[in-house]
Design a protein around this motif. Sequence first.
Motif, PDB file in Angstrom:
ATOM      1  N   VAL A 116      -3.053  12.438   3.492  1.00  0.00           N
ATOM      2  CA  VAL A 116      -2.828  11.879   2.154  1.00  0.00           C
ATOM      3  C   VAL A 116      -2.595  10.375   2.339  1.00  0.00           C
ATOM      4  N   PHE A 117      -3.168   9.553   1.457  1.00  0.00           N
ATOM      5  CA  PHE A 117      -3.003   8.112   1.694  1.00  0.00           C
ATOM      6  C   PHE A 117      -3.133   7.276   0.425  1.00  0.00           C
ATOM      7  N   ASP A 118      -2.487   6.125   0.485  1.00  0.00           N
ATOM      8  CA  ASP A 118      -2.690   5.060  -0.501  1.00  0.00           C
ATOM      9  C   ASP A 118      -3.372   3.949   0.281  1.00  0.00           C
ATOM     10  N   PRO A 119      -4.661   3.757   0.105  1.00  0.00           N
ATOM     11  CA  PRO A 119      -5.400   2.858   0.986  1.00  0.00           C
ATOM     12  C   PRO A 119      -4.983   1.403   0.901  1.00  0.00           C
ATOM     13  N   LEU A 120      -4.565   0.971  -0.282  1.00  0.00           N
ATOM     14  CA  LEU A 120      -4.112  -0.424  -0.399  1.00  0.00           C
ATOM     15  C   LEU A 120      -3.047  -0.507  -1.489  1.00  0.00           C
ATOM     16  N   ASP A 121      -1.798  -0.356  -1.041  1.00  0.00           N
ATOM     17  CA  ASP A 121      -0.700  -0.378  -2.010  1.00  0.00           C
ATOM     18  C   ASP A 121      -0.281  -1.830  -2.262  1.00  0.00           C
ATOM     19  N   GLY A 122       0.046  -2.115  -3.517  1.00  0.00           N
ATOM     20  CA  GLY A 122       0.492  -3.467  -3.863  1.00  0.00           C
ATOM     21  C   GLY A 122      -0.675  -4.408  -4.094  1.00  0.00           C
ATOM     22  N   SER A 123      -1.843  -3.805  -4.400  1.00  0.00           N
ATOM     23  CA  SER A 123      -3.065  -4.637  -4.467  1.00  0.00           C
ATOM     24  C   SER A 123      -2.996  -5.680  -5.585  1.00  0.00           C
ATOM     25  N   SER A 124      -2.064  -5.510  -6.535  1.00  0.00           N
ATOM     26  CA  SER A 124      -1.960  -6.545  -7.588  1.00  0.00           C
ATOM     27  C   SER A 124      -1.516  -7.874  -6.967  1.00  0.00           C
ATOM     28  N   ASN A 125      -1.027  -7.805  -5.712  1.00  0.00           N
ATOM     29  CA  ASN A 125      -0.576  -9.044  -5.044  1.00  0.00           C
ATOM     30  C   ASN A 125      -1.694  -9.754  -4.298  1.00  0.00           C
ATOM     31  N   ILE A 126      -2.836  -9.086  -4.168  1.00  0.00           N
ATOM     32  CA  ILE A 126      -3.925  -9.625  -3.314  1.00  0.00           C
ATOM     33  C   ILE A 126      -4.307 -11.044  -3.734  1.00  0.00           C
ATOM     34  N   ASP A 127      -4.519 -11.241  -5.053  1.00  0.00           N
ATOM     35  CA  ASP A 127      -5.056 -12.531  -5.504  1.00  0.00           C
ATOM     36  C   ASP A 127      -4.098 -13.668  -5.171  1.00  0.00           C
ATOM     37  N   ALA A 128      -2.803 -13.343  -4.982  1.00  0.00           N
ATOM     38  CA  ALA A 128      -1.816 -14.381  -4.645  1.00  0.00           C
ATOM     39  C   ALA A 128      -1.476 -14.337  -3.152  1.00  0.00           C
ATOM     40  N   ALA A 129      -2.222 -13.545  -2.394  1.00  0.00           N
ATOM     41  CA  ALA A 129      -2.045 -13.454  -0.935  1.00  0.00           C
ATOM     42  C   ALA A 129      -0.630 -13.038  -0.551  1.00  0.00           C
ATOM     43  N   VAL A 130       0.000 -12.228  -1.400  1.00  0.00           N
ATOM     44  CA  VAL A 130       1.309 -11.655  -1.062  1.00  0.00           C
ATOM     45  C   VAL A 130       1.054 -10.366  -0.274  1.00  0.00           C
ATOM     46  N   SER A 131       2.014  -9.979   0.604  1.00  0.00           N
ATOM     47  CA  SER A 131       1.744  -8.855   1.516  1.00  0.00           C
ATOM     48  C   SER A 131       1.414  -7.561   0.768  1.00  0.00           C
ATOM     49  N   THR A 132       0.509  -6.791   1.361  1.00  0.00           N
ATOM     50  CA  THR A 132       0.120  -5.470   0.835  1.00  0.00           C
ATOM     51  C   THR A 132       0.157  -4.498   2.014  1.00  0.00           C
ATOM     52  N   GLY A 133      -0.265  -3.251   1.766  1.00  0.00           N
ATOM     53  CA  GLY A 133      -0.246  -2.312   2.888  1.00  0.00           C
ATOM     54  C   GLY A 133      -0.969  -1.015   2.599  1.00  0.00           C
ATOM     55  N   SER A 134      -1.279  -0.293   3.663  1.00  0.00           N
ATOM     56  CA  SER A 134      -1.838   1.067   3.558  1.00  0.00           C
ATOM     57  C   SER A 134      -0.742   2.036   3.982  1.00  0.00           C
ATOM     58  N   ILE A 135      -0.678   3.182   3.305  1.00  0.00           N
ATOM     59  CA  ILE A 135       0.348   4.187   3.606  1.00  0.00           C
ATOM     60  C   ILE A 135      -0.333   5.538   3.780  1.00  0.00           C
ATOM     61  N   TRP A 136       0.096   6.338   4.760  1.00  0.00           N
ATOM     62  CA  TRP A 136      -0.511   7.659   4.950  1.00  0.00           C
ATOM     63  C   TRP A 136       0.510   8.676   5.455  1.00  0.00           C
ATOM     64  N   GLY A 137       0.150   9.939   5.228  1.00  0.00           N
ATOM     65  CA  GLY A 137       0.932  11.069   5.755  1.00  0.00           C
ATOM     66  C   GLY A 137      -0.053  12.106   6.269  1.00  0.00           C
ATOM     67  N   ILE A 138       0.308  12.808   7.351  1.00  0.00           N
ATOM     68  CA  ILE A 138      -0.586  13.806   7.955  1.00  0.00           C
ATOM     69  C   ILE A 138       0.138  15.136   8.061  1.00  0.00           C
ATOM     70  N   TYR A 139      -0.505  16.159   7.453  1.00  0.00           N
ATOM     71  CA  TYR A 139       0.097  17.495   7.489  1.00  0.00           C
ATOM     72  C   TYR A 139      -0.617  18.352   8.514  1.00  0.00           C
ATOM     73  N   LYS A 140       0.080  19.387   8.912  1.00  0.00           N
ATOM     74  CA  LYS A 140      -0.454  20.247   9.973  1.00  0.00           C
ATOM     75  C   LYS A 140      -1.761  20.886   9.521  1.00  0.00           C
ATOM     76  N   PRO A 141      -2.614  21.191  10.490  1.00  0.00           N
ATOM     77  CA  PRO A 141      -3.841  21.901  10.123  1.00  0.00           C
ATOM     78  C   PRO A 141      -3.444  23.175   9.386  1.00  0.00           C
ATOM     79  N   ASN A 142      -4.047  23.398   8.263  1.00  0.00           N
ATOM     80  CA  ASN A 142      -3.587  24.529   7.462  1.00  0.00           C
ATOM     81  C   ASN A 142      -4.692  25.562   7.415  1.00  0.00           C
ATOM     82  N   GLU A 143      -4.584  26.562   8.269  1.00  0.00           N
ATOM     83  CA  GLU A 143      -5.675  27.534   8.431  1.00  0.00           C
ATOM     84  C   GLU A 143      -6.053  28.159   7.084  1.00  0.00           C
TER      85      GLU A 143
END
Length: 347
Positions: A116-143
């Motif tokens: 599960v992921f947010d590929p670019l969080d805080g993207s409203s800051n991009i145009d002003a070159a303020v820090s942004t980030g990617s966030i992810w979580g990984i769950y166990k293989p679920n048979e």
Amino acid sequence: KQQAKSQYDITTLTTWLLKKEQAGVIDGELTIVLSSIALACKQIASLVQRAGISNMTGLQGAANIQGEDQKKLDVISNEVFSSCLRSSGRTGIIASEEEDTPVAVEESYSGNYIVVFDPLDGSSNIDAAVSTGSIWGIYKPNEECLTNLGEEPTIDEIAENCVVNVCQPGSNLLSAGYCMYSSSVILVLSVGDGVYGFTLDPLYGEFVLSHDNIQIPKSGKIYSMNEGNYALWDDNLKKYVDSLKDPGTSGKPYSARYIGSLVGDFHRTMLYGGIYGYPRDSKSKNGKLRLLYECAPMSYLAEQAGGKGSDGHQRILDIQPEQVHQRVPLYVGSVEEVEKLESFLSS
Ligand code: P6P
């Protein structure tokens, strides 16, 4: 004979992952998934740093399921993350802030990890070159993910099955992390035995270990919330924030620090201590941040670093998601600061 340590004994993310695999902390499949995420982050870092000169700022001209105007880089970052995960061949399902519903990945050969992921969080800051980030979580293989379906599952059955398997409590997380695109590009992650930070060395494009076993200070006199919403907050929350401004016997009140970008505010809290909060208010009954790919991964990391993540009353990691894009209030950071907040909210 112990080799003398050479200046070239650098620990990169690649060598760190291999050591974790050799130690049996993670398996080879997860190593591949994490390496594909690191590649996605390198690509996004490059796109973000050149946004202003490659016509990548501004709006895409569409909205996501949250009804938020998508920035060009939101869409591109989502494509970058998704294709890296697909080509890893070890991802069974992906769920993204930028996608309406989770997607079953046909290329998965084994592993079947759920990412599960947010590929670019805080993207409203991009145009002003303020820090942004990617966030992810990984769950166990679920048979059960794609196996308890009938012989010829319909598209709807697969989709429903994916939602069921993506909506797991954060206590099930196998790994989580973020990559902050700021004055440095820093990838921070945990695989369940502490939190480690890797700074991207642009000279040769490798993530190098720079924060070995991050521990959140037990307390910290920094609070990070959008006080523009103060009038909309519960009275107990107002009392809590007012108490932080009281110089008291120390003569020094707390400091307010708010970037408006979760990854930047959270990373500072991880290193300096204090508390980051996105409360519920009279307009947004569940706050703004999403449980699955923002609050749970950050709370997992906070706990791995000796901190705490709460919705104000309960542990974030104990919350069972009902919907993929479900929002919850978030208070995360130093144990003593989060517990002080909880005591105000329960009074
Ligand atoms: P506000 C960015 O849009 C985000 O999702 C987080 O990164 C950030 O912490 C928060 O929203 C900022 O929201 O309402 O304070 O502008």
